[in-house]
Design an enzyme around this catalytic site. Structure first.
Site, PDB file in Angstrom:
ATOM      1  CB  SER A 112      -0.956  -0.038   0.918  1.00 36.83           C
ATOM      2  OG  SER A 112      -1.600   0.911   0.866  1.00 36.83           O
ATOM      3  CG  HIS A 113       1.134   3.372   3.304  1.00 37.39           C
ATOM      4  ND1 HIS A 113      -0.353   2.661   4.045  1.00 37.39           N
ATOM      5  CD2 HIS A 113       1.623   4.078   4.681  1.00 37.39           C
ATOM      6  CE1 HIS A 113       0.004   1.639   4.978  1.00 37.39           C
ATOM      7  NE2 HIS A 113       1.075   2.730   5.661  1.00 37.39           N
ATOM      8  CG  ASP A 277      -2.558   3.637  -1.609  1.00 36.63           C
ATOM      9  OD1 ASP A 277      -4.008   3.642  -2.611  1.00 36.63           O
ATOM     10  OD2 ASP A 277      -2.818   3.434  -0.747  1.00 36.63           O
ATOM     11  CG  ASP A 279      -2.604  -0.800  -1.876  1.00 39.16           C
ATOM     12  OD1 ASP A 279      -2.788   1.139  -1.488  1.00 39.16           O
ATOM     13  OD2 ASP A 279      -3.497  -1.431  -1.874  1.00 39.16           O
ATOM     14  CG  ASP A 281      -6.250   0.708  -0.753  1.00 39.03           C
ATOM     15  OD1 ASP A 281      -5.327   1.886  -0.546  1.00 39.03           O
ATOM     16  OD2 ASP A 281      -5.790  -0.340   0.417  1.00 39.03           O
ATOM     17  NE  ARG A 282      -3.347   4.233   3.449  1.00 40.89           N
ATOM     18  CZ  ARG A 282      -2.472   4.756   3.719  1.00 40.89           C
ATOM     19  NH1 ARG A 282      -2.597   5.586   4.627  1.00 40.89           N
ATOM     20  NH2 ARG A 282      -2.860   3.626   5.233  1.00 40.89           N
ATOM     21  CE  LYS A 376      -7.324   1.874   2.849  1.00 41.54           C
ATOM     22  NZ  LYS A 376      -6.968   0.649   3.624  1.00 41.54           N
TER      23      LYS A 376
HETATM   24  C1  VG1 Z   1      -3.247   1.995   8.592  1.00 44.37           C
HETATM   25  C2  VG1 Z   1      -3.954   3.076   8.638  1.00 44.37           C
HETATM   26  C3  VG1 Z   1      -5.271   2.177   8.290  1.00 44.37           C
HETATM   27  C4  VG1 Z   1      -5.113   1.550   7.754  1.00 44.37           C
HETATM   28  C5  VG1 Z   1      -4.327   0.616   7.246  1.00 44.37           C
HETATM   29  C6  VG1 Z   1      -4.296  -0.157   5.667  1.00 44.37           C
HETATM   30  O1  VG1 Z   1      -2.841   1.219   9.625  1.00 44.37           O
HETATM   31  O2  VG1 Z   1      -4.740   3.763   9.825  1.00 44.37           O
HETATM   32  O3  VG1 Z   1      -6.783   3.167   9.231  1.00 44.37           O
HETATM   33  O4  VG1 Z   1      -6.569   0.592   7.101  1.00 44.37           O
HETATM   34  O5  VG1 Z   1      -3.083   1.712   7.343  1.00 44.37           O
HETATM   35  O6  VG1 Z   1      -4.816   1.356   4.429  1.00 44.37           O
HETATM   36  P1  VG1 Z   1      -1.788   1.142  10.785  1.00 44.37           P
HETATM   37  O7  VG1 Z   1      -2.322   0.066  11.363  1.00 44.37           O
HETATM   38  O8  VG1 Z   1      -0.614   1.093  10.541  1.00 44.37           O
HETATM   39  O9  VG1 Z   1      -2.738   2.588  11.914  1.00 44.37           O
HETATM   40  V1  VG1 Z   1      -3.420   1.211   3.451  1.00 44.37           V
HETATM   41  O10 VG1 Z   1      -4.009   1.810   1.966  1.00 44.37           O
HETATM   42  O11 VG1 Z   1      -2.117   1.021   4.292  1.00 44.37           O
HETATM   43  O12 VG1 Z   1      -4.123  -1.065   3.077  1.00 44.37           O
HETATM   44 CO    CO Z   2      -3.069   0.846   0.308  1.00 46.04          CO
END
Ligand code: VG1
Ligand code: CO
Length: 543
Positions: A112-113, A277, A279, A281-282, A376
Site C-alpha cells: 500500500s502506502h 496511494d 495500491d 485504495d486511499r 476502500k
Molecule cells: C493504517 C491506517 C489504517 C488503514 C491501514 C491500511 O494502519 O491507519 O486506517 O486501514 O493502514 O491502509 P495502521 O495499523 O498502520 O495504523 V493501506 O492503504 O496501507 O492498505
Molecule cells: Co492502500
C-alpha cells in the site's frame, strides 16, 4: 508437474492491519513467500476446483511473486486464476473482479502506502469471496498455520506471459490474463453520473489535477478521467506506475503528495485536486487552496450521497474506524441511519457491508469506500466528489464550509512517531493502560475526562470480539485523544496519536487546526510521556 517441497516454519508471519508486510529482502528469503502462500491455501479447504484472482500494485517483486503464486495455485487444486495484465490490479479493482466474476477469493500483492523498491516493502493479503480482506479469525489461522508448516506444493511449469491478455494454461490450471481496468471502470459508470461529470470537466471553467504518485492508480485514472470523462491529457500526473514509486512514499497526504500540494496551493490552482496511494485504495481530496480532512470527506459524502445515482435511494448506515473523527456520526444522526465504530482496518467493515447495515465507510487515514466493493477505494471517492460538485455547482470549500455550519466542525489531526523503539512504544501503551481507571472525572487543563478505555469491538453481525484496539480518552465536551500502534509498519513501532475537538460555533470554523488542538496535543503528550519514552521532540508526520 506438481512437486512437494520440504520446508520449516519461519518466524513473524502474522498479518497486521492489512496483510503481511515486510522488507523485500525478508520476502526474498528462501521459502518465505512460499510458506505464507501455502499457509493461506491450507486455511481454504474449499478451494479445490475454484477460481482465484491475483494481482498487485506493481511494486518491485510483484511479477516474481505472481509467478510463484500461480505455480502454487496450480499445485493446490485451483481450477483457474484470473490475473491482471502485467500483474496489475489495484486493491479496489481486485475486490471488484472477485465479486463480479464470482471468484472464490483473491491474493493481493501490495504494501500500500509503504515505499517500494529492492530496499523497501512488499506485502501480501488474502481477500475472500465477498471481495474483502480476510477477517481476523482467518488471518490468525493463517499465522498459526505458518508456525507448523512442513511442506508446500508448487508446479515446475514455465512462467506465464503476464502481458498477453487471454487464456493460457499452467499444469492443467487455466490462467486468464485480464484487462486490469475494464471491470472496475464499468462499475464506476453504474454508480456515478458520468454525463454530468463529463459536462463539468469540459465546461472550460473547472480544472482538476490528479496525482497518481507513480503508483497503481495511474492507468485507472487516465482511462476514466482522461479517457471516458474527457478531462484534458495531463490531468493525471505521475501516472506511470514505477516499481519504486519514483523513490517516494506513495501516501496521499499533505506531506508526501508534495507535487500536487504545490499546484493546488499555488498561484494558478485548479478547482479540484486529488491523489491516491500505492495500491489505489486511499484518496486525498483538495479544493482550490483547501484541504478536506478524510474524516470530513466521509461526512460530506454521507450528507450528499443521494446526489450520486448509485446512492440515490439513500444510505442504510455509515461506519468509521474508531480513531476517525465523529463528523460522520452527526450526519448519521440527522439522517436517522445506523452509525458504527469499528477497529482500524478495512477488514472490520466487511460484515457490516455484507449485512447491509452500512453503505458508506471511512477511515481518517485517507480511506473512503462503500458497498460497491469490499475495500476502500481512492478513485471511487474522487469520482463521488466530482459527482457532488457537478450536481451542486459549488466549490469544494463552499460545500465543506456549509457542512460545518450545519453540523459543526470536528477539528482533527493525527501525529505519527515513526520507527520508534518497539519496547519503548509498548511501554508507553502499557503506561497509558495503567492510568485508565484513574482518569474519568479528572481535570486536565480546560478539559475534564468523561471516559477512558482500551477500545474493544463486538461485531454486531457475527458477534466476534476484538480487544485492545487503541486507548481512548474522551472529554466532557466531546473532544477525544486516541493512542494506538500501527499494524502496517516494517521498522520498529509507529505510535499514532489522534486528536479531535468539536466546535459548533461557525464564528470559530476558520482557525488553524494545530492551534485549535494545541492544548489537547499537550495533554496527550503528557499522558503518554511521549518525549521521555520515545526520545522524540516532534512527530515524524502530521496529517
Ligand atoms: C493504517 C491506517 C489504517 C488503514 C491501514 C491500511 O494502519 O491507519 O486506517 O486501514 O493502514 O491502509 P495502521 O495499523 O498502520 O495504523 V493501506 O492503504 O496501507 O492498505
Ligand atoms: Co492502500
Amino acid at each position: 508437474m506438481r512437486k512437494l517441497i520440504v520446508t520449516e516454519p519461519i518466524e513473524g508471519q502474522r498479518p497486521g492491519t492489512s496483510g503481511l508486510r515486510k522488507k523485500v529482502a525478508v520476502f526474498r528469503q528462501a521459502n518465505y513467500l512460499e510458506n505464507f502462500v501455502q499457509s493461506i491455501f491450507d486455511c481454504l479447504p474449499d478451494r479445490q476446483g475454484s477460481t482465484l484472482v491475483v494481482g498487485g500494485d506493481g511494486r518491485f517483486y510483484n511479477r516474481q511473486a505472481i509467478q510463484v503464486i500461480l505455480k502454487m495455485a496450480a499445485a493446490n487444486g485451483f481450477a483457474k486464476v484470473l490475473v491482471g495484465q502485467g500483474g496489475i490490479l489495484s486493491t479496489p479493482a481486485a475486490s471488484c473482479v472477485i465479486r463480479k466474476r464470482g471468484a472464490f477469493g483473491g491474493v493481493v500483492l501490495s504494501a500500500s502506502h509503504n515505499p517500494g523498491g529492492p530496499d523497501n516493502d512488499f506485502g501480501i493479503k488474502y481477500n475472500g469471496t465477498n471481495g474483502g480482506p480476510a477477517p481476523e479469525q482467518l488471518t490468525e489461522a493463517m499465522f498459526a498455520r505458518s508456525r507448523e508448516i512442513r511442506e508446500y506444493a508448487i508446479s515446475d511449469a514455465a512462467d506465464i506471459d503476464l502481458d498477453q491478455i487471454g487464456m493460457q494454461s499452467m499444469d492443467g490450471m487455466a490462467v486468464e490474463v485480464i484487462d486490469s481496468i475494464a471491470d472496475y471502470a464499468e462499475l464506476m459508470e453504474t454508480l456515478f453520473d458520468f454525463g454530468a461529470i463529463k459536462a463539468l470537466l469540459s465546461s472550460g471553467n473547472f480544472r482538476i489535477c490528479f496525482d497518481a504518485m507513480h503508483a497503481v492508480t495511474g492507468p485507472y485514472a487516465k482511462a476514466i478521467l482522461e479517457g471516458i470523462l474527457g478531462a484534458p491529457a495531463g490531468t493525471v500526473m505521475n501516472g506511470v506506475p514505477l516499481e519504486d514509486f519514483g523513490g517516494g512514499h506513495p501516501d496521499p497526504n499533505l506531506v508526501y503528495a508534495h507535487d500536487l500540494v504545490e499546484i493546488v496551493f499555488g498561484p494558478d490552482a485548479p478547482d479540484f485536486g486529488a491523489a491516491s496511494d500505492g495500491d489505489g485504495d486511499r484518496n486525498m481530496v483538495l479544493g482550490q487552496r483547501f484541504f478536506v480532512t478524510p474524516s470530513d470527506s466521509l461526512a460530506v459524502l454521507a450528507a450528499n450521497a443521494t446526489l450520486a445515482p448509485g446512492y440515490a435511494k439513500g444510505l442504510t448506515g455509515v461506519a468509521r474506524s474508531m480513531p476517525t473523527s465523529q463528523a460522520a456520526d452527526r450526519v448519521a444522526a440527522k439522517l436517522g441511519i445506523g452509525c458504527y465504530e469499528t477497529p482500524t482496518g478495512w477488514k472490520f467493515f466487511g460484515s457490516l457491508l455484507d449485512a447491509d447495515k452500512a453503505t458508506l465507510c471511512g477511515e481518517e487515514s485517507f480511506g473512503t469506500g462503500s458497498n460497491h466493493v469490499r475495500e476502500k477505494d481512492g478513485l471511487w471517492a474522487v469520482l463521488f466528489w466530482l459527482n457532488v460538485l457537478a450536481a451542486r455547482k459549488e466549490s469544494v470549500e463552499a460545500i465543506v464550509r456549509e457542512h460545518w455550519k450545519t453540523y459543526g466542525r470536528n477539528y482533527y489531526s493525527r501525529h505519527d512517531y515513526e520507527a520508534v523503539d518497539s519496547d519503548a512504544a509498548n511501554g508507553l501503551v502499557a503506561h497509558l493502560r495503567d492510568q485508565l481507571p484513574t482518569l474519568p472525572g479528572k481535570k486536565l487543563g480546560a478539559y475534564e475526562v468523561s471516559y477512558a478505555d482500551d477500545f474493544s469491538y463486538t461485531d454486531p453481525v457475527d458477534n466476534s470480539v476484538t480487544t485492545k484496539q487503541g486507548i481512548r480518552v474522551g472529554f466532557t465536551d466531546g473532544s477525544r485523544v486516541v493512542f494506538r500502534l500501527s499494524g502496517t509498519g516494517t521498522e520498529g513501532a509507529t505510535l499514532r496519536i489522534y486528536v479531535e475537538k468539536y466546535e459548533p460555533d461557525p464564528a470559530k470554523h476558520d482557525q488553524d487546526t494545530q492551534a485549535m488542538l494545541a492544548e489537547l496535543i499537550t495533554i496527550a503528550n503528557t499522558l503518554a510521556e511521549v518525549k521521555t519514552r520515545t526520545g522524540r521532540e516532534q512527530p515524524t508526520v502530521i496529517t
